[in-house]
Write a protein that holds these residues in place. Structure first.
Motif, PDB file in Angstrom:
ATOM      1  N   GLY A 107      67.925  45.137 144.337  1.00 29.80           N
ATOM      2  CA  GLY A 107      68.514  45.852 145.459  1.00 29.80           C
ATOM      3  C   GLY A 107      68.554  44.982 146.692  1.00 29.80           C
ATOM      4  N   GLY A 108      68.831  45.615 147.825  1.00 26.30           N
ATOM      5  CA  GLY A 108      68.928  44.894 149.077  1.00 26.30           C
ATOM      6  C   GLY A 108      67.570  44.669 149.716  1.00 26.30           C
ATOM      7  N   ALA A 109      67.575  43.973 150.834  1.00 29.59           N
ATOM      8  CA  ALA A 109      66.341  43.684 151.555  1.00 29.59           C
ATOM      9  C   ALA A 109      65.723  44.981 152.062  1.00 29.59           C
ATOM     10  N   SER A 110      64.401  45.075 151.988  1.00 32.59           N
ATOM     11  CA  SER A 110      63.680  46.233 152.502  1.00 32.59           C
ATOM     12  C   SER A 110      62.358  45.757 153.073  1.00 32.59           C
ATOM     13  N   THR A 111      61.737  46.616 153.866  1.00 33.32           N
ATOM     14  CA  THR A 111      60.521  46.261 154.582  1.00 33.32           C
ATOM     15  C   THR A 111      59.392  47.197 154.177  1.00 33.32           C
ATOM     16  N   LEU A 112      58.175  46.661 154.108  1.00 35.00           N
ATOM     17  CA  LEU A 112      56.983  47.451 153.861  1.00 35.00           C
ATOM     18  C   LEU A 112      56.192  47.549 155.153  1.00 35.00           C
ATOM     19  N   SER A 113      55.912  48.776 155.584  1.00 39.71           N
ATOM     20  CA  SER A 113      55.084  49.016 156.759  1.00 39.71           C
ATOM     21  C   SER A 113      53.828  49.772 156.349  1.00 39.71           C
ATOM     22  N   GLY A 114      52.729  49.572 157.097  1.00 42.96           N
ATOM     23  CA  GLY A 114      51.489  50.268 156.825  1.00 42.96           C
ATOM     24  C   GLY A 114      51.133  51.224 157.946  1.00 42.96           C
ATOM     25  N   TYR A 115      50.374  52.264 157.618  1.00 43.35           N
ATOM     26  CA  TYR A 115      49.913  53.204 158.642  1.00 43.35           C
ATOM     27  C   TYR A 115      48.600  53.834 158.185  1.00 43.35           C
ATOM     28  N   TYR A 116      47.874  54.408 159.121  1.00 42.47           N
ATOM     29  CA  TYR A 116      46.657  55.133 158.814  1.00 42.47           C
ATOM     30  C   TYR A 116      47.031  56.586 158.548  1.00 42.47           C
ATOM     31  N   GLY A 117      46.728  57.088 157.352  1.00 40.84           N
ATOM     32  CA  GLY A 117      47.183  58.404 156.930  1.00 40.84           C
ATOM     33  C   GLY A 117      46.131  59.483 157.085  1.00 40.84           C
ATOM     34  N   ASP A 118      46.442  60.656 156.492  1.00 38.61           N
ATOM     35  CA  ASP A 118      45.536  61.803 156.551  1.00 38.61           C
ATOM     36  C   ASP A 118      45.358  62.459 155.190  1.00 38.61           C
ATOM     37  N   GLY A 119      45.840  61.843 154.117  1.00 39.65           N
ATOM     38  CA  GLY A 119      45.666  62.388 152.781  1.00 39.65           C
ATOM     39  C   GLY A 119      46.788  63.283 152.324  1.00 39.65           C
ATOM     40  N   ALA A 120      47.766  63.566 153.174  1.00 34.10           N
ATOM     41  CA  ALA A 120      48.910  64.395 152.801  1.00 34.10           C
ATOM     42  C   ALA A 120      50.161  63.800 153.427  1.00 34.10           C
ATOM     43  N   ILE A 121      51.198  63.654 152.638  1.00 39.30           N
ATOM     44  CA  ILE A 121      52.453  63.105 153.150  1.00 39.30           C
ATOM     45  C   ILE A 121      53.276  64.241 153.760  1.00 39.30           C
ATOM     46  N   THR A 122      53.709  64.047 155.000  1.00 38.68           N
ATOM     47  CA  THR A 122      54.532  65.031 155.699  1.00 38.68           C
ATOM     48  C   THR A 122      55.849  64.369 156.111  1.00 38.68           C
ATOM     49  N   LEU A 123      56.777  65.188 156.566  1.00 43.64           N
ATOM     50  CA  LEU A 123      58.066  64.651 156.997  1.00 43.64           C
ATOM     51  C   LEU A 123      57.897  63.657 158.138  1.00 43.64           C
ATOM     52  N   ASP A 124      56.880  63.842 158.967  1.00 42.03           N
ATOM     53  CA  ASP A 124      56.668  62.940 160.097  1.00 42.03           C
ATOM     54  C   ASP A 124      56.282  61.531 159.651  1.00 42.03           C
ATOM     55  N   ASP A 125      55.803  61.388 158.412  1.00 43.62           N
ATOM     56  CA  ASP A 125      55.452  60.045 157.929  1.00 43.62           C
ATOM     57  C   ASP A 125      56.691  59.163 157.767  1.00 43.62           C
ATOM     58  N   TRP A 126      57.860  59.759 157.822  1.00 44.08           N
ATOM     59  CA  TRP A 126      59.124  59.012 157.838  1.00 44.08           C
ATOM     60  C   TRP A 126      59.128  57.971 158.956  1.00 44.08           C
ATOM     61  N   TYR A 127      58.524  58.304 160.090  1.00 42.59           N
ATOM     62  CA  TYR A 127      58.584  57.459 161.287  1.00 42.59           C
ATOM     63  C   TYR A 127      57.514  56.370 161.308  1.00 42.59           C
ATOM     64  N   ARG A 128      56.673  56.268 160.293  1.00 41.63           N
ATOM     65  CA  ARG A 128      55.529  55.363 160.347  1.00 41.63           C
ATOM     66  C   ARG A 128      55.938  53.938 159.963  1.00 41.63           C
ATOM     67  N   ILE A 129      56.788  53.338 160.752  1.00 46.57           N
ATOM     68  CA  ILE A 129      57.317  52.013 160.403  1.00 46.57           C
ATOM     69  C   ILE A 129      57.022  50.978 161.484  1.00 46.57           C
ATOM     70  N   ASN A 130      56.109  51.301 162.392  1.00 52.79           N
ATOM     71  CA  ASN A 130      55.862  50.420 163.530  1.00 52.79           C
ATOM     72  C   ASN A 130      54.930  49.256 163.223  1.00 52.79           C
ATOM     73  N   ASP A 131      54.339  49.239 162.038  1.00 53.72           N
ATOM     74  CA  ASP A 131      53.424  48.158 161.670  1.00 53.72           C
ATOM     75  C   ASP A 131      53.942  47.470 160.408  1.00 53.72           C
ATOM     76  N   PRO A 132      55.021  46.684 160.517  1.00 56.58           N
ATOM     77  CA  PRO A 132      55.574  46.013 159.334  1.00 56.58           C
ATOM     78  C   PRO A 132      54.613  44.972 158.779  1.00 56.58           C
ATOM     79  N   ILE A 133      54.497  44.954 157.468  1.00 55.12           N
ATOM     80  CA  ILE A 133      53.600  44.011 156.800  1.00 55.12           C
ATOM     81  C   ILE A 133      54.363  42.836 156.214  1.00 55.12           C
ATOM     82  N   THR A 134      55.475  43.134 155.537  1.00 49.40           N
ATOM     83  CA  THR A 134      56.242  42.064 154.916  1.00 49.40           C
ATOM     84  C   THR A 134      57.625  42.561 154.533  1.00 49.40           C
ATOM     85  N   THR A 135      58.505  41.619 154.208  1.00 52.50           N
ATOM     86  CA  THR A 135      59.795  41.931 153.609  1.00 52.50           C
ATOM     87  C   THR A 135      59.650  41.873 152.100  1.00 52.50           C
ATOM     88  N   LEU A 136      60.070  42.909 151.426  1.00 49.97           N
ATOM     89  CA  LEU A 136      59.906  42.976 149.978  1.00 49.97           C
ATOM     90  C   LEU A 136      60.989  42.159 149.278  1.00 49.97           C
TER      91      LEU A 136
END
Length: 247
Positions: A107-136
């Motif tokens: 596929g095309g280029a994509s980015t992996l970002s990390g975040y500190y979670g809470d044990g449940a994925i919510t719609l707001d986790d969509w925005y958790r892209i401010n800490d990019p780790i690498t390009t996949l």
């Protein structure tokens, strides 16, 4: 959250020499694709506001990073989200940490970002892209060194870590898909035990992924349909009688 068997193994230290240590492989059920698009949600297409979960991905069982532009009413963006429980790592200094993602195709280029979670994925986790780790990579599986990120989470006292796979730079209609069964492989010189299972659903929010009627609703519907049958029979009988009387 499931933890694979503990392995007492030889880990390679900074000097290149093997040292005795422990290695655990974490897997998780908290993995889902979040979609911004009116084809499954309730808002305008690709307006930057996530509106639905896409739990099985496309193809099924995948995490998607996708940006599509198919016209004024069919635009959409997908971001894959996955979380792990690291609550047993308090006070542990890791020697290695690798996130393994298993590809279902190129596929095309994509980015992996990390975040500190809470044990449940919510719609707001969509925005958790401010800490990019690498390009996949665009092809094949991905093994990403996430030692600095995981150690930072441990040192900050966080019990859950999450990762977002998203399309960056934007390449419309050209994304990546990985299996939902990603792995987080952690190593240390001392054993860090087995974490408890995730105590919350893998995803939660106001817009559920499915709208299949509950069994009780289906039973009520069948009762309602059944109650109409005698009425239809009675009406048909009266209609026949009226026609005979008119002759």
């Amino acid at each position: 959250m499931v933890l694979a068997a503990t392995l007492g193994t030889a880990l390679v230290g900074p000097t290149g020499r093997a040292t005795a240590g422990f290695e655990h492989t974490f897997t998780t059920n908290a993995a889902v694709t979040i979609a911004d698009g009116d084809f499954l949600g309730t808002g305008p297409p690709r307006d930057g506001v996530p509106d639905t979960f896409y739990p099985d991905g496309r193809p099924p069982g995948t995490l998607n990073a996708f940006y599509g532009d198919f016209g004024p009413t069919n635009n959409r963006e997908h971001r894959g989200v996955i979380e792990f429980d690291v609550s047993t790592l308090s006070g542990i200094t890791l020697t290695s940490a690798t996130l393994k993602l298993f590809s279902t195709g190129s596929g095309g280029a994509s980015t992996l970002s990390g975040y500190y979670g809470d044990g449940a994925i919510t719609l707001d986790d969509w925005y958790r892209i401010n800490d990019p780790i690498t390009t996949l990579p665009q092809y094949g599986n991905a093994s990403i060194d996430v030692l600095a990120f995981i150690q930072g989470a441990i040192d900050s006292g966080h019990d859950y870590v999450g990762f977002v796979i998203w399309q960056s730079p934007v390449q419309k209609s050209n994304g990546r898909t990985f299996e939902k069964s990603g792995q987080l492989v952690l190593g240390a010189d001392q054993d860090f035990g087995v974490p408890p299972p995730l105590g919350a659903p893998p995803y939660s929010g106001s817009d559920p992924p499915h709208t299949t009627p509950e069994p009780s609703s289906m039973v009520l519907a069948m009762i309602g349909i059944g109650s109409l049958l005698p009425l239809r029979t009675l009406r048909r009988s009266r209609s026949t009688t009226d026609r005979i009387g008119a002759k």
